[in-house]
Scaffold this active site. Structure first.
Site, mmCIF file in Angstrom:
data_model
loop_
_atom_site.group_PDB
_atom_site.id
_atom_site.type_symbol
_atom_site.label_atom_id
_atom_site.label_comp_id
_atom_site.label_asym_id
_atom_site.label_seq_id
_atom_site.Cartn_x
_atom_site.Cartn_y
_atom_site.Cartn_z
ATOM 1 N N ASP A 1 1.547 -0.884 -12.246
ATOM 2 C CA ASP A 1 0.850 -0.230 -11.140
ATOM 3 C C ASP A 1 1.237 1.222 -10.917
ATOM 4 O OD1 ASP A 1 3.374 -0.684 -10.189
ATOM 5 O OD2 ASP A 1 2.771 -2.105 -8.634
ATOM 6 N N ASP B 1 1.453 4.423 -7.723
ATOM 7 C CA ASP B 1 1.746 3.473 -6.652
ATOM 8 C C ASP B 1 2.993 3.938 -5.906
ATOM 9 O OD1 ASP B 1 1.265 1.071 -5.160
ATOM 10 O OD2 ASP B 1 2.904 0.140 -6.248
ATOM 11 N N ARG C 1 7.123 4.139 3.951
ATOM 12 C CA ARG C 1 7.996 3.362 3.057
ATOM 13 C C ARG C 1 9.191 4.177 2.583
ATOM 14 N NH1 ARG C 1 4.242 -0.538 -0.810
ATOM 15 N NH2 ARG C 1 3.049 -1.490 0.881
ATOM 16 N N ASP D 1 10.433 0.850 -6.639
ATOM 17 C CA ASP D 1 10.216 -0.509 -6.144
ATOM 18 C C ASP D 1 11.373 -1.392 -6.603
ATOM 19 O OD1 ASP D 1 7.815 0.325 -5.132
ATOM 20 O OD2 ASP D 1 6.608 -1.205 -6.126
#
Length: 399
Positions: free
Chosen positions: A197, A221, A277, A225
């Site tokens: 992604d 994205d 985030r 992560d």
């Protein structure tokens, strides 16, 4: 005006004038780079954070590269499994990329085809376009110090089911989403990756990972992560900018294995133009400490499924317009046992931190993880060199 100030000090000789001007330059406040609004500093600051002080004070750091592994802090602990007897020192000399048949000299060959401990360096500046995600082997260090290394315009870095990995000193940007692909992974295994992604660095089912001094921005994205049960991760000294969803900790609301996740987010610079985030947390524990937040869009720190976040000695500078609230909690998603604690944070420009649940959260570091936390008023200094460093090859001083 300047001459009047010198005369007022009783300084009349050229030698004294030169000393006064030098003193004035040293005492000048840091300026803001007009192009990117990043805090600047003219040299090595005496207030280096604990990680940087560990290795940057050594003018011969190029000859002692592996000392870096002993400088990590937080949940990753010391990365001593990456050094010692049997380390293969590998130099990237070819910026090409063959995802299925990696060639010697390329980054992919060093990261996937050499067994055991590998320390990867770059003898020159390099722009690398990865055609498919780069799967990094366990016990691998990618050390970009001393060169200007860009990984951009294609796929980026994935840590899948590995341990003891250091990623340091890279500029990772403009990563793109892809269709399902197959790629050569560690030890020659062909691995299928479903719909990459476009994350700059994706940590999946991995442990003991240290991501330090990278510059990350503008990817398909996220920028970092940490998902699928990954834990014992430290994300430090990075510069995150020009991005929407910056950092995700926890795969999705149904993946309960992430309740064991522990991540330290320290000494990073968020901004400009980061929307949300920083991080967004599910289930696990995040210690967010000594970071600089130069505004946000939707929020700075948020999450769902009862995460625990200790925000400690950060500097939050709210945007001039828009939301002043730092935190965000997804209602109806495990919101009854939220633990969002703010300890010794500094809130500027109207920033607001709403605490919830146990405000006495502790990270419970062991001896190899614990570190000295700076006062929030020193965060500008502790983070001024966040991101990939420019370590000049001819410099006889420090990086």
């Amino acid at each position: 005006m300047a001459s009047q100030g010198v005369e007022a000090m009783g300084i009349t000789t050229p030698r004294h004038l030169a000393l006064a001007l030098a003193l004035a330059i040293v005492l000048m406040p840091r300026t803001i780079n007009a192009a990117n609004k990043r805090p600047q500093n003219s040299g090595i600051d005496k207030n280096l954070n604990v990680i940087d002080r560990c290795w940057r004070s050594d003018p011969l750091w190029r000859h002692h590269r592996q000392r870096l592994a002993r400088c990590s802090v937080g949940y990753a602990g010391k990365m001593t499994n990456n050094i010692g007897p049997g380390v293969t020192c590998y130099r990237v000399t070819d910026n090409g990329d063959d995802p299925m048949n990696p060639k010697p000299g390329t980054l992919r060959y060093g990261a996937t085809q050499i067994r055991g401990k590998v320390w990867i360096t770059f003898p020159k500046d390099m722009n690398i376009k990865l055609h498919r995600p780069l799967l990094v082997s366990s016990f691998t260090t990618i050390d970009g110090r001393g060169a200007h290394v860009n990984i951009a315009g294609g796929a980026c870095i994935t840590l899948l089911g590995v341990t003891d990995v250091i990623i340091h000193g890279l500029r990772i940007h403009n990563c793109q989403t892809q269709e399902t692909v197959e790629v050569m992974g560690p030890e020659g295994h062909i691995i299928r990756i479903d719909y990459p992604d476009g994350d700059a660095i994706s940590v999946i089912s991995s442990t003991k990972v240290w991501i330090d001094h990278n510059t990350l921005y503008d990817c398909g994205d996220g920028l970092v992560d940490v998902t699928h049960g990954s834990t014992d991760v430290t994300i430090s000294n990075n510069w995150f900018r020009t991005h929407d969803m910056v950092m995700l900790l926890g795969h999705d609301d149904g993946y309960v294995q992430d309740q064991h996740m522990r991540v330290t987010v320290a000494f990073n610079y968020f901004g400009p133009d980061c929307d949300q985030r920083m991080p967004r947390v599910r289930y696990g524990f995040a210690h967010v400490v000594n970071n600089l937040y130069q505004g946000w869009g939707l929020y700075a720190i948020g999450g769902s499924m009862n995460p625990s976040v200790r925000s400690e000695a950060n500097l939050f500078i709210a945007p001039d317009a828009g939301r002043k609230e730092i935190t965000w909690k997804l209602r109806g998603k495990g919101g009854s046992d939220w633990n969002f604690a703010s300890t010794n944070d500094v809130l500027e420009n109207g920033a607001v931190f709403t605490q919830t649940g146990d405000v006495g959260l502790e990270p419970h570091y062991n001896r190899t993880q614990a570190f000295r936390i700076g006062d929030a008023t020193s965060v500008r200094s502790l983070t001024w060199s966040a991101g990939a460093l420019s370590c000049l090859k001819r410099s006889k001083t420090r990086c």
